[in-house]
Design an enzyme around this catalytic site. Structure first.
Site, PDB file in Angstrom:
ATOM      1  N   ALA A 189       0.862  -1.177   0.000  1.00 14.29           N
ATOM      2  CA  ALA A 189       0.000   0.000   0.000  1.00 14.29           C
ATOM      3  C   ALA A 189       0.900   1.229   0.000  1.00 14.29           C
ATOM      4  CB  ALA A 189      -0.871  -0.016   1.254  1.00 14.29           C
ATOM      5  N   GLY A 192       0.666  -4.982   0.923  1.00 15.30           N
ATOM      6  CA  GLY A 192      -0.520  -5.040   0.070  1.00 15.30           C
ATOM      7  C   GLY A 192      -0.211  -5.675  -1.286  1.00 15.30           C
ATOM      8  N   GLU A 218      -0.493  -9.253  -0.685  1.00 15.84           N
ATOM      9  CA  GLU A 218      -1.928  -9.539  -0.477  1.00 15.84           C
ATOM     10  C   GLU A 218      -2.692  -9.502  -1.791  1.00 15.84           C
ATOM     11  OE1 GLU A 218      -2.026  -6.498   2.590  1.00 15.84           O
ATOM     12  OE2 GLU A 218      -2.816  -7.979   4.002  1.00 15.84           O
ATOM     13  N   GLU A 235       4.744  -5.182   7.078  1.00 17.11           N
ATOM     14  CA  GLU A 235       4.006  -4.123   7.784  1.00 17.11           C
ATOM     15  C   GLU A 235       4.480  -3.926   9.211  1.00 17.11           C
ATOM     16  OE1 GLU A 235       2.638  -6.538   5.946  1.00 17.11           O
ATOM     17  OE2 GLU A 235       0.960  -5.768   4.748  1.00 17.11           O
TER      18      GLU A 235
HETATM   19  C1  HXC Z   1       5.040   4.467  -1.145  1.00 12.89           C
HETATM   20  C2  HXC Z   1       6.949   3.513  -1.989  1.00 12.89           C
HETATM   21  C3  HXC Z   1       6.601   2.254  -1.448  1.00 12.89           C
HETATM   22  C4  HXC Z   1       5.383   2.168  -0.727  1.00 12.89           C
HETATM   23  C5  HXC Z   1       8.479   2.044  -2.465  1.00 12.89           C
HETATM   24  N1  HXC Z   1       8.133   3.332  -2.610  1.00 12.89           N
HETATM   25  N2  HXC Z   1       7.583   1.376  -1.764  1.00 12.89           N
HETATM   26  N3  HXC Z   1       6.177   4.599  -1.845  1.00 12.89           N
HETATM   27  N4  HXC Z   1       4.643   3.303  -0.619  1.00 12.89           N
HETATM   28  N5  HXC Z   1       4.938   1.023  -0.216  1.00 12.89           N
HETATM   29  C6  HXC Z   1       8.847   4.389  -3.300  1.00 12.89           C
HETATM   30  C7  HXC Z   1      10.013   4.890  -2.490  1.00 12.89           C
HETATM   31  O1  HXC Z   1       9.584   5.834  -1.528  1.00 12.89           O
HETATM   32  C8  HXC Z   1      10.870   5.514  -3.562  1.00 12.89           C
HETATM   33  O2  HXC Z   1      10.326   6.766  -3.912  1.00 12.89           O
HETATM   34  C9  HXC Z   1      10.649   4.588  -4.748  1.00 12.89           C
HETATM   35  O3  HXC Z   1       9.427   3.882  -4.487  1.00 12.89           O
HETATM   36  C10 HXC Z   1      11.756   3.547  -4.906  1.00 12.89           C
HETATM   37  O4  HXC Z   1      11.911   2.864  -3.692  1.00 12.89           O
HETATM   38  P1  HXC Z   1      13.319   2.679  -2.953  1.00 12.89           P
HETATM   39  O5  HXC Z   1      13.026   2.364  -1.529  1.00 12.89           O
HETATM   40  O6  HXC Z   1      14.212   3.834  -3.230  1.00 12.89           O
HETATM   41  O7  HXC Z   1      13.877   1.392  -3.716  1.00 12.89           O
HETATM   42  P2  HXC Z   1      14.804   0.227  -3.144  1.00 12.89           P
HETATM   43  O8  HXC Z   1      15.898   0.782  -2.303  1.00 12.89           O
HETATM   44  O9  HXC Z   1      15.137  -0.606  -4.330  1.00 12.89           O
HETATM   45  O10 HXC Z   1      13.862  -0.603  -2.156  1.00 12.89           O
HETATM   46  C11 HXC Z   1      12.720  -1.275  -2.658  1.00 12.89           C
HETATM   47  C12 HXC Z   1      11.817  -1.752  -1.485  1.00 12.89           C
HETATM   48  C13 HXC Z   1      11.523  -0.545  -0.561  1.00 12.89           C
HETATM   49  C14 HXC Z   1      12.533  -2.847  -0.696  1.00 12.89           C
HETATM   50  C15 HXC Z   1      10.564  -2.323  -2.106  1.00 12.89           C
HETATM   51  O11 HXC Z   1      11.026   0.529  -1.353  1.00 12.89           O
HETATM   52  C16 HXC Z   1      10.511  -0.840   0.505  1.00 12.89           C
HETATM   53  O12 HXC Z   1      10.853  -1.432   1.527  1.00 12.89           O
HETATM   54  N6  HXC Z   1       9.284  -0.380   0.330  1.00 12.89           N
HETATM   55  C17 HXC Z   1       8.252  -0.450   1.318  1.00 12.89           C
HETATM   56  C18 HXC Z   1       7.728  -1.853   1.437  1.00 12.89           C
HETATM   57  C19 HXC Z   1       6.659  -1.953   2.492  1.00 12.89           C
HETATM   58  O13 HXC Z   1       6.882  -1.680   3.685  1.00 12.89           O
HETATM   59  N7  HXC Z   1       5.428  -2.352   2.098  1.00 12.89           N
HETATM   60  C20 HXC Z   1       4.306  -2.457   3.008  1.00 12.89           C
HETATM   61  C21 HXC Z   1       3.519  -1.196   2.981  1.00 12.89           C
HETATM   62  S1  HXC Z   1       2.197  -1.219   4.153  1.00 12.89           S
HETATM   63  P3  HXC Z   1      11.195   8.116  -3.848  1.00 12.89           P
HETATM   64  O14 HXC Z   1      10.204   9.174  -4.216  1.00 12.89           O
HETATM   65  O15 HXC Z   1      11.714   8.196  -2.457  1.00 12.89           O
HETATM   66  O16 HXC Z   1      12.280   7.894  -4.853  1.00 12.89           O
HETATM   67  C22 HXC Z   1       1.018  -2.142   3.437  1.00 12.89           C
HETATM   68  C23 HXC Z   1      -0.241  -2.289   4.219  1.00 12.89           C
HETATM   69  C24 HXC Z   1      -1.258  -3.061   3.464  1.00 12.89           C
HETATM   70  O17 HXC Z   1       1.136  -2.620   2.353  1.00 12.89           O
HETATM   71  C25 HXC Z   1      -2.614  -2.709   3.935  1.00 12.89           C
HETATM   72  C26 HXC Z   1      -3.659  -3.072   2.932  1.00 12.89           C
HETATM   73  C27 HXC Z   1      -3.693  -2.327   1.673  1.00 12.89           C
END
Ligand code: HXC
Length: 258
Positions: A66, A109, A112, A132
């Site tokens: 998400a 997400g 999911e 998460e």
């Molecule tokens: C918003 C995101 C994002 C996310 C990545 N980006 N994941 N933006 N929401 N979930 C954005 C980053 O901010 C960044 O933007 C760009 O994508 C590239 O990501 P990087 O982190 O620079 O890339 P990298 O170093 O290769 O790492 C990739 C990654 C990491 C491992 C996937 O981005 C990451 O850990 N993302 C979050 C994963 C996460 O926690 N997901 C769960 C979310 S909560 P900028 O603008 O900074 O360049 C969830 C709840 C579900 O899903 C509830 C139901 C819907």
């Protein structure tokens, strides 16, 4: 469907491929992309010429979860009022088979969403996780339920409580995905399987999918009852007559979807 900002939709005969297309944000699932996705799925679910979906991202990410930036400042009441999970429930109700073609990150997400699909093809580079917990929350779009059913309690606990991502190979061993293929072929393989399903009699496909999904919500007794009703219902279809007759006549069946 013409003014989609976050999806690329293509049709090849009876298969519709929907590509999540927010590459700069790793396909993070914000409200806009989810709204487009659900609208497109529902529209094509009604289209008699489409018989199966492939849902994919890009090589680097299926979807990294998400959109954290959209949630970071939200209050509990705002999250409640957004009612975003209503959209996810609509994906659960799509009648045609959905095959996820996953490469790179399928996190939170994203994982999911993959688990909303009926069949999952992974590239060797795919990574699945529910991170998460690392953000101070927990899965909210079915992760605690679907991952647990897919991989079992202990691995689901480990993944959800530590945030550890698993590789495609591990996901295969755990029963989360159907197949792991080299990254060059993951989309092709998903489309091949979608075409194979699209070539089957569509009413039988629909009722079989419905019965399999029902097994997650019911007792074995009621599930068997449901299966039987769907089985009987197929004897009202022209395709059933054609399928059995074609077998007896030693020829290929021609499905009408009736
Ligand atoms: C918003 C995101 C994002 C996310 C990545 N980006 N994941 N933006 N929401 N979930 C954005 C980053 O901010 C960044 O933007 C760009 O994508 C590239 O990501 P990087 O982190 O620079 O890339 P990298 O170093 O290769 O790492 C990739 C990654 C990491 C491992 C996937 O981005 C990451 O850990 N993302 C979050 C994963 C996460 O926690 N997901 C769960 C979310 S909560 P900028 O603008 O900074 O360049 C969830 C709840 C579900 O899903 C509830 C139901 C819907």
């Amino acid at each position: 469907m013409n003014d989609l900002k976050n999806l690329i939709v293509s049709r090849d005969d009876a298969v519709a491929t929907i590509q999540l297309n927010r590459p700069k944000a790793m396909n993070a699932l914000n409200i806009e992309i989810m709204t487009e996705l659900v609208d497109v799925l529902e529209e094509l679910d009604q289209d008699v010429d489409i018989r199966a979906f492939v849902l994919t991202g890009n090589e680097r990410a299926f979807a990294a979860g998400a959109d954290i930036k959209e949630m970071a400042d939200a209050t509990a009441v705002e999250m409640l009022m957004r009612d975003q999970f209503a959209r996810w429930d609509r994906i659960r109700k799509i009648k045609k088979p959905i095959i996820a073609a996953v490469s790179g990150f399928a996190l939170g997400g994203g994982c999911e969403l993959v688990m909303h699909a009926d069949i999952i093809i992974a590239s060797e580079t795919a990574k699945f996780g529910q991170p998460e917990i690392l953000l101070g929350v927990m899965p909210g779009a079915g992760g605690t339920q679907r991952l647990t059913r897919a991989v079992g309690k202990t691995l689901a606990m480990e993944m959800i409580l530590t945030g550890r991502q698993i590789t495609a190979e591990e996901a295969l061993r755990a029963g989360l995905v159907n197949k792991v293929v080299p990254v060059e072929f993951y989309l092709e393989e998903a489309q091949r399987m979608a075409r194979e399903i699209a070539a089957q009699p569509p009413i039988a496909v629909r009722l079989a999918k419905e019965a399999i999904l029902r097994s997650f919500d019911t007792t074995i007794e009621m599930g068997l009852e449901f299966e039987r009703k769907n089985f009987y219902l197929l004897f009202a279809s022209e395709d059933m007559r054609e399928g059995m007759k074609a077998f007896i006549d030693k020829r290929k069946a021609e499905w009408k979807g009736k």
